[in-house]
Design an enzyme around this catalytic site. Structure first.
Site, PDB file in Angstrom:
ATOM      1  N   TYR A 251     -14.588  -6.381  -4.020  1.00  0.00           N
ATOM      2  CA  TYR A 251     -15.273  -6.883  -2.820  1.00  0.00           C
ATOM      3  C   TYR A 251     -16.790  -6.686  -2.935  1.00  0.00           C
ATOM      4  O   TYR A 251     -17.332  -5.672  -2.502  1.00  0.00           O
ATOM      5  CB  TYR A 251     -14.723  -6.198  -1.573  1.00  0.00           C
ATOM      6  CG  TYR A 251     -13.250  -6.461  -1.389  1.00  0.00           C
ATOM      7  CD1 TYR A 251     -12.800  -7.720  -0.991  1.00  0.00           C
ATOM      8  CD2 TYR A 251     -12.302  -5.473  -1.650  1.00  0.00           C
ATOM      9  CE1 TYR A 251     -11.453  -7.985  -0.847  1.00  0.00           C
ATOM     10  CE2 TYR A 251     -10.949  -5.730  -1.507  1.00  0.00           C
ATOM     11  CZ  TYR A 251     -10.524  -6.986  -1.104  1.00  0.00           C
ATOM     12  OH  TYR A 251      -9.184  -7.247  -0.968  1.00  0.00           O
TER      13      TYR A 251
ATOM     14  N   TYR B 246     -14.933 -24.248  -8.649  1.00  0.00           N
ATOM     15  CA  TYR B 246     -14.550 -25.445  -7.902  1.00  0.00           C
ATOM     16  C   TYR B 246     -13.380 -25.188  -6.956  1.00  0.00           C
ATOM     17  O   TYR B 246     -13.523 -25.268  -5.734  1.00  0.00           O
ATOM     18  CB  TYR B 246     -14.183 -26.563  -8.893  1.00  0.00           C
ATOM     19  CG  TYR B 246     -14.314 -27.962  -8.340  1.00  0.00           C
ATOM     20  CD1 TYR B 246     -13.448 -28.430  -7.366  1.00  0.00           C
ATOM     21  CD2 TYR B 246     -15.300 -28.835  -8.804  1.00  0.00           C
ATOM     22  CE1 TYR B 246     -13.557 -29.715  -6.857  1.00  0.00           C
ATOM     23  CE2 TYR B 246     -15.426 -30.122  -8.309  1.00  0.00           C
ATOM     24  CZ  TYR B 246     -14.548 -30.556  -7.329  1.00  0.00           C
ATOM     25  OH  TYR B 246     -14.665 -31.827  -6.832  1.00  0.00           O
TER      26      TYR B 246
ATOM     27  N   HIS C 268       0.836  -1.200   0.000  1.00  0.00           N
ATOM     28  CA  HIS C 268       0.000   0.000   0.000  1.00  0.00           C
ATOM     29  C   HIS C 268       0.870   1.249   0.000  1.00  0.00           C
ATOM     30  O   HIS C 268       0.609   2.190   0.750  1.00  0.00           O
ATOM     31  CB  HIS C 268      -0.937  -0.006   1.209  1.00  0.00           C
ATOM     32  CG  HIS C 268      -2.097  -0.936   1.071  1.00  0.00           C
ATOM     33  ND1 HIS C 268      -3.343  -0.515   0.661  1.00  0.00           N
ATOM     34  CD2 HIS C 268      -2.199  -2.275   1.260  1.00  0.00           C
ATOM     35  CE1 HIS C 268      -4.165  -1.556   0.622  1.00  0.00           C
ATOM     36  NE2 HIS C 268      -3.493  -2.636   0.971  1.00  0.00           N
TER      37      HIS C 268
ATOM     38  N   ASP D 291      -7.163 -12.882  -0.562  1.00  0.00           N
ATOM     39  CA  ASP D 291      -8.304 -11.961  -0.652  1.00  0.00           C
ATOM     40  C   ASP D 291      -8.389 -11.222  -1.974  1.00  0.00           C
ATOM     41  O   ASP D 291      -9.367 -10.507  -2.214  1.00  0.00           O
ATOM     42  CB  ASP D 291      -8.274 -10.950   0.494  1.00  0.00           C
ATOM     43  CG  ASP D 291      -7.054 -10.060   0.445  1.00  0.00           C
ATOM     44  OD1 ASP D 291      -6.011 -10.511  -0.066  1.00  0.00           O
ATOM     45  OD2 ASP D 291      -7.132  -8.914   0.929  1.00  0.00           O
ATOM     46  N   HIS D 292      -7.380 -11.345  -2.821  1.00  0.00           N
ATOM     47  CA  HIS D 292      -7.440 -10.727  -4.152  1.00  0.00           C
ATOM     48  C   HIS D 292      -6.453 -11.451  -5.063  1.00  0.00           C
ATOM     49  O   HIS D 292      -5.411 -10.924  -5.412  1.00  0.00           O
ATOM     50  CB  HIS D 292      -7.156  -9.222  -4.107  1.00  0.00           C
ATOM     51  CG  HIS D 292      -6.094  -8.807  -3.141  1.00  0.00           C
ATOM     52  ND1 HIS D 292      -4.861  -9.422  -3.079  1.00  0.00           N
ATOM     53  CD2 HIS D 292      -6.080  -7.826  -2.203  1.00  0.00           C
ATOM     54  CE1 HIS D 292      -4.135  -8.829  -2.147  1.00  0.00           C
ATOM     55  NE2 HIS D 292      -4.851  -7.870  -1.590  1.00  0.00           N
TER      56      HIS D 292
END
EC number: 1.7.2.6
Length: 570
Positions: A358, A491, A257, A291-292
């Site tokens: 998100y 899947y 970041h 998460d990404h």
């Protein structure tokens, strides 16, 4: 008017007529940015544009500094490199006062790899750019160099007829085109985005324009976010980042970041290669993980595999605009899709953002069919139709949206169950072992903090599971859809793991209900002044709810039998 003032004015006018006034009407910077900076795009000079950008960039009210939670955390040693504008101070040694050539000579011994990288860079070889022929696919760099020199002349850092000899250590770490010596213990700076913007004004302004174009219609995200331009602000304004005492862990978030603060996440120092930054791997360090997982989804897609198989045939040095026509590129890359906006290629990568990774964020899904979102969808169609038909592009984007909504619905059903448990006070340890999170975080259900902080039964396991379902599994499902990785949303990632989480949540919820029913049954029996161990009637020997009730009942019956035998013997 005094004669001296009159003469100075006359000389200034004459100078402007001779050399012409350079304006910074940067075509790739949107009107929103000129409006926000209160600049006339047809009249603003590079100097005026740069100064307006930097004034906002360094303003704490616009995201600079420690942020609103700065009182809750202190920088550690590495922090000076994460946010140099706020924390960096020159080193106390060596106590050298050096000129341009001394930097290279000293660092050839002290940090030789730095110097080798710099010697390979465009910065160290500007004359090679000046000598490019018009038929060379890299000829565009000559125009870029001329633009840079015009910027520097406007800012008073380069004489009217002076050319830039090189961009060396002293230019970035002290001041551009510095002629005299610099004190290593006083003058050294760690370059930040505005340092790069001195020369690369276009790219700096493009990146900064994300603040002005990433504005959600109903405030789903704060203005300008999510973006590279404000990614550090997003980091330090995250409550758990400020709250957690494990600062070394927190700085792991910071390392991805810092695009707001510096440019070398994509353009690695000290070569600062544009070709490197165009390759998908440049994005992978940060745009990956639980998460990404953009990198993983892209590399497993047909797009990614084509790039992997053919990349050695591509000329990565040509500008993005020419990658397909002159560079031999025959498959999408991160930069080719995300830096393109209606035919232009810029450092503003948010103008087509619709889901923002998100889908569970309140208001995102509800906004997906709005005029705002539809206009951005149309821009994506233009991107996709470089390789696909419009019908195919719209069909796939429709699949992406609807698939994401299906995943969102699955999460919402599971979340409603766990949230009801929280409201009823029945989560594990909720009434007995749930410490409050550290300040400035406030107690709550399913908050982002619980991914990185835990104490006692805060969070409860089901609460964490449904939180991960949203933050991780649903996000990966959308990313798989967006990057055309079938296994990445059906899947291996996405729907499959979400389905498993849903089943586990339902199982635990049902067990809790059965246990609650058992407890109610026991309480009812005790209310009759009858011990559970004195059950005699057939109706009182029925199942009390699941395995736990059965085991309890079996134990009770065994003890009843033992009591009867004992009474008979007596």
């Amino acid at each position: 008017m005094r004669i001296g003032e009159w003469m100075r004015g006359l000389l200034l006018c004459a100078g402007l007529m001779m050399c012409g006034v350079v304006h910074a009407d940067i075509s790739t910077v949107p009107d929103e940015t000129y409006d926000a900076l209160k600049l006339d795009r047809g009249k603003a000079t590079p100097k005026e544009t740069y100064e307006a950008l930097v004034k906002r960039y360094k303003d704490p009210a616009h995201g600079a500094g420690k942020g609103t939670m700065g009182d809750y955390w202190e920088p550690i040693a590495i922090s000076i490199y994460m946010d140099p504008n706020t924390f960096y101070k020159p080193p106390v040694s060596p106590k050298e006062v050096a000129e341009r050539k001394d930097c290279v000579e000293c660092h050839s011994d002290e940090t030789p790899v730095w110097v080798r990288a710099w010697k390979r860079s465009t910065h160290a070889n500007l004359d090679k750019i000046r000598n490019l022929k018009s038929d060379d696919p890299l000829y565009y760099k000559k125009g870029k160099l001329e633009e840079v020199e015009n910027n520097l002349r406007s800012m008073g850092k380069l004489g009217e007829k002076e050319t830039l000899k090189e961009v060396g250590c002293i230019d970035c770490h002290v001041d551009v085109n510095k002629k005299d010596k610099a004190d290593h213990t006083k003058d050294i700076r760690m370059p930040t985005a505005d340092t790069c913007g001195t020369c690369h004004l276009r790219e700096f302004a493009e990146r900064e324009s994300e603040r002005d174009t990433m504005v959600w219609p109903n405030g789903q995200w704060p203005a300008g976010r999510p973006s590279h331009a404000l990614d550090y602000t997003a980091n330090i304004e995250t409550t758990v980042w400020a709250a957690m005492p494990q600062r070394e862990v927190a700085e792991g978030c910071t390392m991805c970041h810092t695009n707001q603060n510096k440019c070398d996440n994509c353009h690695t120092r000290h070569e600062f290669s544009a070709a490197e930054s165009r390759k998908p791997e440049a994005c992978a360090t940060c745009h990956s993980g639980v998460d990404h997982n953009n990198w993983e989804a892209y590399t497993m897609s047909k797009h990614g595999k084509l790039a992997e198989m053919n990349r050695d045939k591509w000329n990565w040095e040509v500008r993005l605009k020419d990658a397909f026509s002159k560079g031999g590129q025959n498959a999408p890359t991160c930069a080719a899709c995300h830096m393109e906006y209606e035919g232009e290629y810029t450092h503003n990568i948010t103008r087509k953002t619709r889901w923002a990774n998100y889908p569970f964020v309140p208001g995102i899904a509800e906004n997906i069919t709005s005029d705002w979102s539809e206009a951005r969808l149309d821009s994506w169609v233009l991107t996709c139709t470089q390789c696909h038909s419009e019908r195919f592009a719209r069909s796939y984007l429709d699949l992406m949206d609807k698939g994401t909504l299906e995943g969102l619905a699955k999460y919402q059903e599971a979340n409603a169950i766990v949230h009801k448990m929280y409201e009823d006070g029945t989560l594990t340890g909720q009434k007995t072992n749930r410490p409050n999170p550290p300040e400035p975080e406030k107690p709550g259900f399913g908050i982002f903090t619980q991914l990185f902080w835990s104490k006692g039964n805060n969070p409860a396991s089901l609460e964490l599971k449904v939180l991960e379902m949203a933050e991780n599994n649903l996000a990966k499902m959308h990313v798989g859809l967006a990057h055309v990785n079938p296994g990445g949303w059906t899947y291996t990632e996405g729907w499959g793991p979400m389905n498993r989480a849903y089943v586990e949540i339902q199982d635990e919820y049902t067990k809790m209900q059965e246990l609650s029913a058992l407890q109610a049954r026991v309480n009812k029996l005790e209310g009759k002044q009858t011990s559970l161990l004195d059950l005699k009637g057939t109706g009182e020997k029925i199942s009390l709810g699941g395995l736990g009730g059965g085991m309890l009942l079996a134990g009770a019956l065994a003890l009843i039998g033992w009591r009867k035998r004992k009474q008979t013997r007596a």
